[in-house]
Design an enzyme around this catalytic site. Structure first.
Site, PDB file in Angstrom:
ATOM      1  N   SER A 259      25.099  60.719  44.483  1.00 39.44           N
ATOM      2  CA  SER A 259      24.811  60.261  45.843  1.00 39.44           C
ATOM      3  C   SER A 259      24.881  58.745  45.884  1.00 39.44           C
ATOM      4  O   SER A 259      24.770  58.076  44.858  1.00 39.44           O
ATOM      5  CB  SER A 259      23.417  60.714  46.275  1.00 39.44           C
ATOM      6  OG  SER A 259      22.418  59.900  45.665  1.00 39.44           O
ATOM      7  N   ASP A 260      25.045  58.185  47.070  1.00 39.10           N
ATOM      8  CA  ASP A 260      24.855  56.746  47.215  1.00 39.10           C
ATOM      9  C   ASP A 260      23.349  56.468  47.226  1.00 39.10           C
ATOM     10  O   ASP A 260      22.526  57.392  47.212  1.00 39.10           O
ATOM     11  CB  ASP A 260      25.542  56.230  48.475  1.00 39.10           C
ATOM     12  CG  ASP A 260      25.971  54.765  48.335  1.00 39.10           C
ATOM     13  OD1 ASP A 260      25.362  54.026  47.540  1.00 39.10           O
ATOM     14  OD2 ASP A 260      26.921  54.361  49.035  1.00 39.10           O
ATOM     15  N   PHE A 261      22.991  55.195  47.258  1.00 38.32           N
ATOM     16  CA  PHE A 261      21.615  54.752  47.084  1.00 38.32           C
ATOM     17  C   PHE A 261      20.695  55.386  48.136  1.00 38.32           C
ATOM     18  O   PHE A 261      20.797  55.083  49.322  1.00 38.32           O
ATOM     19  CB  PHE A 261      21.570  53.225  47.195  1.00 38.32           C
ATOM     20  CG  PHE A 261      20.321  52.593  46.670  1.00 38.32           C
ATOM     21  CD1 PHE A 261      20.309  51.977  45.425  1.00 38.32           C
ATOM     22  CD2 PHE A 261      19.152  52.586  47.412  1.00 38.32           C
ATOM     23  CE1 PHE A 261      19.155  51.366  44.945  1.00 38.32           C
ATOM     24  CE2 PHE A 261      18.002  51.990  46.943  1.00 38.32           C
ATOM     25  CZ  PHE A 261      17.999  51.377  45.691  1.00 38.32           C
TER      26      PHE A 261
END
Length: 728
Positions: A259-261
């Site tokens: 996932s992104d942040f």
């Protein structure tokens, strides 16, 4: 190595290692955090509850934390350290958008290999790049991180970067993983506003926005990152069609998805999950392997397994992918960074020379009235004007995390060093986003100048993530400096330092020359000075259109044909011609895709379509003769575009299908052969099948996307009905 099971080939036996892992240790491999996490990082590592760390760029710290994982955890599984190495590590390259202006794939790959060496030496084995998002709206700040508006060019550059990041011959026994991002269509955010929704047809998605991802994965990219936005109302990080049906099943991707942040945690804000447990469940269903700073997997996944909502089998599959990644990157054998090598290679002469060459070829010359450039400095009184002329930080650009402004030469310093025989005066004039200018000082300085070099634009903090802009004119009152220079009558060179195209419509008429070094990295100053002096002949070409006004956005060359095109006579309705146009502005950008001037004069002298009739599985061959008609050596970027004359659905007015950058001495002529693969002619038809249709196609060859008609060819039909070739 004593803790690990080896197979018959002496490699880590992933299956036996999996069998030894507890559930908590397995979930730990799915967790990525940075040092801001509100937990005891070192203790989490000891307990096997962390598989990855990000945003750590200190080799001593990397090795300390890695030692805990290898020597103090029960199974000794190494961490994988990830970083956003977007356009350099310590030695900073031009921003990716600027690199795309070079149209030089071999040079981009060479420069990114240099970046990989620096990052690997400090212990980074996972690069959260390349960003392959197509973007046609420069209001979006992250346009700086990509390769512009075109699918073909963007795909070519994506493949070059993957090859560079994952090269196995840079440091023996060590490898870095590329992470293709942001999946998918993140660059089409409505209104150019970062994190905003994206709403588009599946055809547009497949024809324009997905190909760079597919090409990067086909090139061997080991990992992929989800995006923040929602695509057609389904958040990308929970989008099972995007991540399972398309990515895993249709494309067969078996690498790691991260996932992104906090993108899993943000599913709550999207309104599709009411708590972190639900967010973790949605990401699990979408087969997201690793939770980056989301607090969902580490604290809720085990309970979801107990409830029977998440299967142990999926957990093993996700952990297996992560362990295979670590094994393939050499982390079990060489988990540590190499401080001596790192100190030896960063900002070395070799790395700076490569960076300088890429910065040279990334500069775009937009205007050169009366051939004011190149400059002959001897005896010249030069006023360098503007707040960005002496700003070492801004020219490094966004995401220059480890760049060192104190070791970076500014544009002013480069001009002072290079303009032999000239008298250089510098006036800042105003702040970048200020409200006042020192008009009297500027006017006095202009009165004593033979030439003004006006350095204006954006700081590094005005583009990149979460830095969208609704207004794309020069920030603050910088434009007033250009007004003063113009009204003084002093010949003026406008230098645009920026991370995106700006609206230059009102400015270009007030300068004799316009040149764009972008945020050009560690060697931007030297590259610009050499281009101004003619030591380097500008060869950059725009990878994205420069709009005339924000009201045109998004503006791009490969738009679909319309029933009432501007170029036609128009449909007579209510006794008037009706066309697709603005009442108060041109349809066309100020500077089109592929545009860029040179000090040389190039010409296409002959075009030959070798096979004007081809079958649907036969490559098209086009021979092009190009000549340098000047005495000045330079590099020409020859571009070839195609248009389907009649198709089963409405198609773009033209599309880039090939390009080549060639050096030509004064008076030299060369022949280029373009071989166009049939898949470049295809599209998704009315039934969402990828097809190459029979029929006639127009060919356009030249030096930008506005080039004139050059010829045509035909793909023959196999039956009386419109036929097509379905490609897997």
């Amino acid at each position: 190595m004593t803790k690990y099971f080896l197979n018959m080939l002496g490699k880590i036996d992933i299956e036996k290692l999996l069998q030894q892992m507890s559930r908590d240790e397995k979930i730990g491999q799915l967790v990525q955090a940075d040092l801001s996490w509100n937990y005891d990082i070192k203790e989490m590592i000891r307990e096997g509850k962390l598989g990855s760390l990000l945003s750590i760029r200190d080799v001593d710290q990397v090795n300390e934390l890695q030692s805990i994982a290898v020597n103090e955890s029960r199974l000794g599984i190494p961490l994988i350290f990830g970083n956003d190495v977007i356009h350099g590590y310590k030695t900073i390259l031009p921003i990716p958008l600027a690199q795309a202006c070079s149209w030089n794939l071999a040079l981009i790959e060479e420069a990114e290999r240099m970046v990989t060496k620096e990052a690997l030496a400090e212990g980074t084995h996972w690069n959260f790049a390349p960003m392959v998002d197509i973007s046609r709206d420069p209001r979006w700040g992250r346009v700086a991180e990509g390769s512009g508006e075109d699918t073909f060019l963007g795909s070519c550059i994506a493949k070059a970067r993957v090859r560079a990041y994952q090269a196995q011959d840079i440091l023996p026994g060590r490898q870095m993983a590329a992470c293709v991002k942001h999946y998918a269509a993140y660059g089409a955010a409505i209104g150019g506003k970062d994190y905003n929704s994206v709403d588009m047809s599946e055809r547009m998605l497949r024809d324009v926005y997905l190909p760079p991802f597919k090409e990067a994965l086909d090139e061997g990219a080991k990992t992929l990152m989800t995006a923040f936005h929602d695509l057609n109302s389904i958040p990308a990080t929970a989008n099972t069609w995007l991540l399972v049906d398309l990515l895993r099943k249709e494309w067969g991707f078996d690498g790691v998805v991260v996932s992104d942040f906090d993108a899993i945690g943000e599913l709550i804000h999207h309104g599709v999950a009411s708590n972190l447990a639900e967010a973790a469940f949605l990401a699990y269903k979408a087969q997201v392997d690793m939770d980056m700073m989301g607090n969902a997997y580490p604290f809720h996944l085990s309970k979801l397994i107990d409830l029977g909502l998440v299967s142990e089998q999926w957990l093993d599959e996700a952990v297996r992918r992560i362990l295979i990644l670590k094994r393939d990157l050499g982390l079990f054998e060489k988990p540590y960074g190499d401080k001596d090598l790192f100190m030896e290679c960063v900002l070395s002469d070799e790395h700076l020379n490569i960076t300088k060459t890429l910065a040279d070829e990334s500069i775009v010359l937009l205007k050169n009235e009366n051939k004011i450039l190149p400059i002959k400095p001897d005896g010249l009184r030069v006023l360098v004007l503007g707040p960005l002329a002496n700003d070492a930080k801004s020219i490094l650009g966004c995401w220059s995390c480890e760049g060192e402004p104190e070791r970076t030469q500014t544009i002013l310093e480069a001009i002072q060093e290079s303009f032999t025989g000239a008298t250089i005066n510098y006036i800042m004039g105003c702040d970048v986003d200020g409200t006042e200018i020192s008009a009297d000082e500027v006017t006095a300085g202009l009165g004593e100048a033979d030439l003004c070099i006006c350095v204006l634009g954006e700081t590094d903090e005005m583009s990149g993530e979460a830095h969208s802009r609704a207004h794309l004119t020069l920030p603050g009152v910088q434009a007033k400096l250009l007004d003063l220079a113009h009204s003084s009558g002093v010949p003026t060179v406008f230098v645009l330092v920026s991370g995106r195209p700006l609206i230059l419509t009102d400015y270009v008429t007030k300068a004799d020359a316009v040149i764009v070094p972008w945020h050009g990295g560690s060697m931007a100053g030297a590259a610009l000075a050499d281009s101004l002096l003619g030591k380097v002949n500008p060869s950059g070409k725009l990878p994205i259109s420069f709009p005339r006004t924000e009201g045109q956005l998004p503006v791009y060359y490969a738009h679909n044909r319309t029933g009432r095109p501007l170029e036609a006579t128009g449909t007579i309705q209510f006794n008037r011609e009706h066309k697709s146009k603005y009442l108060d502005e041109s349809n066309y950008p100020l500077y089109p895709f592929g545009y860029g001037l040179s000090y040389s004069t190039f010409a296409i002298t002959n075009i030959e379509i070798k096979n004007p009739t081809i079958s649907q599985n036969e490559a098209l061959t086009v021979l092009v003769d190009v000549k340098n008609e000047s005495e000045i050596a330079g590099k020409a970027v020859v571009q070839i575009y195609l248009r389907d004359q009649v198709a089963s659905i409405s198609r773009p007015v033209r599309q880039l299908v090939g390009f080549e950058k060639i050096p030509l001495s004064g008076g030299e002529e060369k022949q280029i052969q373009f071989t166009i693969n049939p898949k470049e002619l295809g599209f998704y038809d009315a039934h969402m099948r990828y097809t190459v249709e029979a029929g006639k196609y127009d060919v356009f060859v030249g030096f930008d996307s506005k080039t004139e008609f050059s010829g045509s060819f035909e793909i023959v039909e196999f039956s009386r009905e419109r036929d097509h070739l379905i490609l897997d």
